[in-house]
Design a protein around this motif. Sequence first.
Motif, PDB file in Angstrom:
ATOM      1  N   LEU A   1       0.831  -1.189   0.000  1.00 15.00           N
ATOM      2  CA  LEU A   1       0.000   0.000   0.000  1.00 15.00           C
ATOM      3  C   LEU A   1       0.871   1.246   0.000  1.00 15.00           C
ATOM      4  CD1 LEU A   1      -2.924   1.101   0.309  1.00 15.00           C
ATOM      5  CD2 LEU A   1      -2.619   0.886   2.778  1.00 15.00           C
ATOM      6  N   VAL A   2       0.572   2.166  -0.904  1.00 13.99           N
ATOM      7  CA  VAL A   2       1.242   3.459  -0.952  1.00 13.99           C
ATOM      8  C   VAL A   2       0.182   4.521  -0.697  1.00 13.99           C
ATOM      9  CG1 VAL A   2       2.534   5.107  -2.367  1.00 13.99           C
ATOM     10  CG2 VAL A   2       2.957   2.641  -2.614  1.00 13.99           C
ATOM     11  N   LEU A   3       0.327   5.239   0.404  1.00 13.61           N
ATOM     12  CA  LEU A   3      -0.596   6.311   0.768  1.00 13.61           C
ATOM     13  C   LEU A   3       0.098   7.649   0.520  1.00 13.61           C
ATOM     14  CD1 LEU A   3      -1.745   4.787   4.157  1.00 13.61           C
ATOM     15  CD2 LEU A   3      -3.100   4.881   2.055  1.00 13.61           C
ATOM     16  N   VAL A   4      -0.525   8.485  -0.300  1.00 16.10           N
ATOM     17  CA  VAL A   4      -0.003   9.809  -0.616  1.00 16.10           C
ATOM     18  C   VAL A   4      -0.997  10.815  -0.052  1.00 16.10           C
ATOM     19  CG1 VAL A   4       0.567  11.417  -2.467  1.00 16.10           C
ATOM     20  CG2 VAL A   4       1.103   8.993  -2.727  1.00 16.10           C
ATOM     21  N   PHE A   5      -0.584  11.578   0.943  1.00 11.55           N
ATOM     22  CA  PHE A   5      -1.475  12.551   1.578  1.00 11.55           C
ATOM     23  C   PHE A   5      -1.328  13.908   0.912  1.00 11.55           C
ATOM     24  CE2 PHE A   5      -0.946   9.198   4.588  1.00 11.55           C
ATOM     25  CZ  PHE A   5      -2.172   9.100   5.217  1.00 11.55           C
ATOM     26  N   PHE A   6      -2.476  14.528   0.617  1.00  9.86           N
ATOM     27  CA  PHE A   6      -2.469  15.863   0.028  1.00  9.86           C
ATOM     28  C   PHE A   6      -3.554  16.700   0.691  1.00  9.86           C
ATOM     29  CE2 PHE A   6      -5.598  13.606  -2.426  1.00  9.86           C
ATOM     30  CZ  PHE A   6      -6.493  14.542  -2.914  1.00  9.86           C
ATOM     31  N   ARG A   7      -3.452  18.006   0.533  1.00 10.85           N
ATOM     32  CA  ARG A   7      -4.327  18.929   1.259  1.00 10.85           C
ATOM     33  C   ARG A   7      -5.769  18.909   0.744  1.00 10.85           C
ATOM     34  NH1 ARG A   7      -0.413  23.935   2.872  1.00 10.85           N
ATOM     35  NH2 ARG A   7       1.090  22.601   3.913  1.00 10.85           N
ATOM     36  N   HIS A   8      -5.970  19.315  -0.482  1.00 10.81           N
ATOM     37  CA  HIS A   8      -7.315  19.377  -1.054  1.00 10.81           C
ATOM     38  C   HIS A   8      -7.218  19.543  -2.565  1.00 10.81           C
ATOM     39  CE1 HIS A   8      -6.590  23.700  -1.149  1.00 10.81           C
ATOM     40  NE2 HIS A   8      -6.327  23.635   0.146  1.00 10.81           N
ATOM     41  N   ALA A   9      -8.344  19.351  -3.234  1.00 10.65           N
ATOM     42  CA  ALA A   9      -8.376  19.360  -4.695  1.00 10.65           C
ATOM     43  C   ALA A   9      -8.091  20.729  -5.301  1.00 10.65           C
ATOM     44  CB  ALA A   9      -9.732  18.854  -5.181  1.00 10.65           C
ATOM     45  N   ALA A  10      -8.255  21.805  -4.543  1.00 11.34           N
ATOM     46  CA  ALA A  10      -8.039  23.154  -5.080  1.00 11.34           C
ATOM     47  C   ALA A  10      -6.589  23.622  -4.959  1.00 11.34           C
ATOM     48  CB  ALA A  10      -8.961  24.149  -4.381  1.00 11.34           C
ATOM     49  N   SER A  11      -5.736  22.848  -4.348  1.00 10.15           N
ATOM     50  CA  SER A  11      -4.327  23.230  -4.192  1.00 10.15           C
ATOM     51  C   SER A  11      -3.585  22.975  -5.504  1.00 10.15           C
ATOM     52  CB  SER A  11      -3.689  22.414  -3.069  1.00 10.15           C
ATOM     53  OG  SER A  11      -2.287  22.520  -3.119  1.00 10.15           O
ATOM     54  N   PRO A  12      -3.014  24.023  -6.130  1.00 10.53           N
ATOM     55  CA  PRO A  12      -2.308  23.820  -7.400  1.00 10.53           C
ATOM     56  C   PRO A  12      -1.129  22.850  -7.281  1.00 10.53           C
ATOM     57  CG  PRO A  12      -2.597  26.161  -6.946  1.00 10.53           C
ATOM     58  CD  PRO A  12      -3.046  25.418  -5.729  1.00 10.53           C
ATOM     59  N   GLU A  13      -0.403  22.907  -6.164  1.00 14.43           N
ATOM     60  CA  GLU A  13       0.740  22.005  -5.976  1.00 14.43           C
ATOM     61  C   GLU A  13       0.280  20.556  -5.855  1.00 14.43           C
ATOM     62  OE1 GLU A  13       1.713  25.982  -4.048  1.00 14.43           O
ATOM     63  OE2 GLU A  13       0.097  24.548  -3.819  1.00 14.43           O
ATOM     64  N   CYS A  14      -0.790  20.341  -5.108  1.00 18.88           N
ATOM     65  CA  CYS A  14      -1.317  18.987  -4.937  1.00 18.88           C
ATOM     66  C   CYS A  14      -1.888  18.466  -6.254  1.00 18.88           C
ATOM     67  CB  CYS A  14      -2.386  18.965  -3.850  1.00 18.88           C
ATOM     68  SG  CYS A  14      -1.751  19.399  -2.207  1.00 18.88           S
ATOM     69  N   ASP A  15      -2.574  19.325  -6.986  1.00 21.00           N
ATOM     70  CA  ASP A  15      -3.132  18.962  -8.285  1.00 21.00           C
ATOM     71  C   ASP A  15      -2.025  18.492  -9.230  1.00 21.00           C
ATOM     72  OD1 ASP A  15      -5.657  19.102  -9.992  1.00 21.00           O
ATOM     73  OD2 ASP A  15      -4.280  20.336 -11.184  1.00 21.00           O
ATOM     74  N   ALA A  16      -0.933  19.247  -9.273  1.00 18.62           N
ATOM     75  CA  ALA A  16       0.194  18.881 -10.144  1.00 18.62           C
ATOM     76  C   ALA A  16       0.828  17.562  -9.706  1.00 18.62           C
ATOM     77  CB  ALA A  16       1.231  19.999 -10.148  1.00 18.62           C
ATOM     78  N   ALA A  17       0.963  17.362  -8.390  1.00 18.69           N
ATOM     79  CA  ALA A  17       1.565  16.124  -7.884  1.00 18.69           C
ATOM     80  C   ALA A  17       0.697  14.917  -8.227  1.00 18.69           C
ATOM     81  CB  ALA A  17       1.771  16.217  -6.370  1.00 18.69           C
ATOM     82  N   LEU A  18      -0.616  15.039  -8.085  1.00 21.84           N
ATOM     83  CA  LEU A  18      -1.510  13.917  -8.404  1.00 21.84           C
ATOM     84  C   LEU A  18      -1.413  13.548  -9.882  1.00 21.84           C
ATOM     85  CD1 LEU A  18      -4.657  14.940  -6.320  1.00 21.84           C
ATOM     86  CD2 LEU A  18      -2.965  13.185  -5.761  1.00 21.84           C
ATOM     87  N   ALA A  19      -1.362  14.546 -10.749  1.00 19.54           N
ATOM     88  CA  ALA A  19      -1.231  14.289 -12.193  1.00 19.54           C
ATOM     89  C   ALA A  19       0.109  13.635 -12.503  1.00 19.54           C
ATOM     90  CB  ALA A  19      -1.390  15.591 -12.970  1.00 19.54           C
ATOM     91  N   ALA A  20       1.180  14.112 -11.872  1.00 12.60           N
ATOM     92  CA  ALA A  20       2.514  13.537 -12.109  1.00 12.60           C
ATOM     93  C   ALA A  20       2.580  12.091 -11.621  1.00 12.60           C
ATOM     94  CB  ALA A  20       3.577  14.380 -11.415  1.00 12.60           C
ATOM     95  N   TYR A  21       1.962  11.802 -10.469  1.00 11.27           N
ATOM     96  CA  TYR A  21       1.956  10.429  -9.971  1.00 11.27           C
ATOM     97  C   TYR A  21       1.176   9.511 -10.916  1.00 11.27           C
ATOM     98  CZ  TYR A  21       4.077  11.703  -5.475  1.00 11.27           C
ATOM     99  OH  TYR A  21       4.937  12.126  -4.487  1.00 11.27           O
TER     100      TYR A  21
END
Length: 189
Positions: A60-80
Amino acid sequence: MTITSAYRSPATDLAFRRQLERDAVWTRMIAPGGRVPDLALVEADLGPVHLHRLLDTGPLVLVFFRHAASPECDAALAAYEKRLAPVLTGLDAHLVAVSPQRADRLAPVKRRHELSYLVASDGRHALIDAFGIGFSSPETTEMLGTGRSTLPHPTVVVADRKGIVRFVEVSPGPAVRTTPEAIVAAVRG
């Protein structure tokens, strides 16, 4: 000879107190050797997902992020999605992106990037609290939609099929993310 606080400058006392606070936060966070608790998260499309059921079929790989409106988190999710998800699928590992935001508010980011992995809500921040990676952010209460204001530090947790944590990386801010190569190495290791 011990120097008592009467002989230390106020700046030294303040620096010392801040260091103690920082150390206390880091020592409470999840570390290798810890265990993934048997909790359910709410996946954006599927509903309740139990972590131990995922562990029955792979790491299991758990990646924690803040919320869907965060530009940094959005970019990280797309890159992953591009660089990590296909490799983990080949290793029979489960990738789960976890946010304290309500599941229905996470669904748009999952669809926008056509994420093949699970995007789940920890709306009561039970997993975030269990891992000790949360901090208070009152300004995000309305955005999260849960009536709560706890956000996670950007964190990656890798656990083996027994639920034992083998790798943890906590980043100081949303712009710094764990590389896909480091995550894959942890899953293989």
